[in-house]
Enzyme design. Structure first.
Site, mmCIF file in Angstrom:
data_model
loop_
_atom_site.group_PDB
_atom_site.id
_atom_site.type_symbol
_atom_site.label_atom_id
_atom_site.label_comp_id
_atom_site.label_asym_id
_atom_site.label_seq_id
_atom_site.Cartn_x
_atom_site.Cartn_y
_atom_site.Cartn_z
ATOM 1 N N HIS A 1 2.123 1.497 -2.290
ATOM 2 C CA HIS A 1 1.815 0.630 -3.435
ATOM 3 C C HIS A 1 1.405 1.473 -4.644
ATOM 4 O O HIS A 1 1.807 1.193 -5.787
ATOM 5 C CB HIS A 1 0.688 -0.340 -3.081
ATOM 6 C CG HIS A 1 1.082 -1.430 -2.138
ATOM 7 N ND1 HIS A 1 1.944 -2.444 -2.489
ATOM 8 C CD2 HIS A 1 0.728 -1.667 -0.851
ATOM 9 C CE1 HIS A 1 2.110 -3.263 -1.461
ATOM 10 N NE2 HIS A 1 1.380 -2.809 -0.456
ATOM 11 N N THR B 1 -0.666 1.502 1.661
ATOM 12 C CA THR B 1 -1.422 1.461 0.403
ATOM 13 C C THR B 1 -0.957 2.557 -0.537
ATOM 14 O O THR B 1 -0.835 2.347 -1.754
ATOM 15 C CB THR B 1 -2.923 1.614 0.689
ATOM 16 O OG1 THR B 1 -3.348 0.537 1.524
ATOM 17 C CG2 THR B 1 -3.728 1.609 -0.599
#
Length: 343
Positions: free
Chosen positions: A43, A40
């Protein structure tokens, strides 16, 4: 305090100074010792479409951590100053139907630490005491810092009974590789993992995979024949989010097989529903960790001999965070730890 934050709407993160968090009546303040870089966070670093739609700016991020409680709100019970804790990164409402039924991992009002609110890439983190989890002394800081993704792997792998079963895992990222070790630990027979990244497939072998298959060079069907598997896999764990991997998994399942999906494929991914319907497959979506059954199972497995140490491949001081992110972005890493001791 020092923190690693998204200050602008673009790629990268910045080591900066932010205000120390305030502690509410039901909160604990954690002095961070170690954090780990998650997919995450990659990202967010890349500032992809998901991050642009999701992450408030400016905000410091991160949600994989271990630290020590240094302050508590007046309503907190069950913790003491000095307790070493990690914590559940999904903060739930406590009032919806699922929360009230004890299914907090399915709360429709979930708020993510380091995603929707200030995160753990900082010297201090304040979270509800309910979300904190005490770490036994025999578990290292490095392992405690990766309880979040370890929990994803545990929730996925233990969704179905694996004792004596043949298990296929598609996707050899850190979570998929940890799932290999979990499946073997709890009694699976053959654990086969597929990917196209040789570095991570080698990690999977070190974690106990029966076969780690580079599908760009080797046929999964040939591997199944080598293992004398004549009917297909009993359990499939999809960890990649890659449509072709999901297709291969469905084709390789035995009739009546069970599939757990943690990887997130593109929204309009098409599959051959004949594989699902005529094989009578059971498919279950996985999100986060069961609160807190997954956490207790993680501790129990580590205390009973599960060895996850090979998955931690890189360690950096937080001032060298760019090297840590470069290691993750290279694809030639397992989990990357950032040390906040000298922050």
């Amino acid at each position: 305090m020092k923190a690693l934050a998204k200050l602008e709407r673009g790629p990268g993160l910045t080591l900066t100074r932010v205000k120390k968090p305030e502690v509410g009546h039901n909160d604990v303040l954690i002095k961070i010792r170690r954090t780990a870089i998650c997919g995450t966070d990659i990202h967010i670093w890349k500032w992809d479409d998901w991050a642009q739609k999701t992450i408030p700016v400016p905000m410091h991020v991160g949600h994989e951590y271990v630290g020590e409680i240094v302050e508590m709100g007046q309503e907190v019970r069950g913790f003491s100053i000095g307790d070493r804790v990690s914590g559940e990164g999904h903060i739930t409402c406590g009032f919806c139907r699922n929360c009230r039924a004890g299914r907090r991992h399915l709360c429709r009002n979930t708020v993510g630490v380091g995603v929707n609110r200030e995160g753990a890439f900082a010297e201090y983190l304040a979270i509800p005491a309910f979300n904190a989890f005490k770490i036994p002394p025999e578990i290292s800081d490095d392992l405690a810092a990766i309880f979040d993704p370890f929990g994803n792997a545990t929730h996925t792998a233990l969704s179905f009974n694996l004792v004596g079963e043949d298990v296929l895992i598609t996707g050899a990222g850190p979570i998929g590789v940890m799932a290999v070790a979990i499946a073997k630990h709890v009694g699976a027979r053959n654990v086969v993992i597929t990917d196209i990244n040789d570095y991570r497939l080698d990690l999977a072998r070190r974690m106990g995979a029966t076969r780690a298959v580079n599908v760009s060079r080797e046929s999964l069907r040939d591997v199944m024949a080598d293992l004398h598997m004549t009917e297909g896999f009993d359990v499939g764990l999809e960890m990649s989010g890659v449509p072709s991997a999901f297709t291969s998994l469905l084709e390789s399942m035995n009739h009546g097989g069970k599939v757990a999906l943690l990887g997130i494929p593109p929204a309009q991914t098409a599959i051959d529903w004949n594989q699902v319907i005529f094989k009578g497959l059971e498919i279950k979506g996985i999100y986060g960790r069961e609160m807190f059954e997954t956490w207790y199972k993680m501790v129990a497995m580590l205390q009973s001999g599960l060895d996850l140490s090979p998955i931690i491949t890189h360690r950096f001081a937080v001032d060298d965070y760019e090297k840590g992110f470069a290691a993750m972005l290279s694809g030639e890493s397992g989990k990357v730890i950032l040390d906040w001791a000298a922050a």
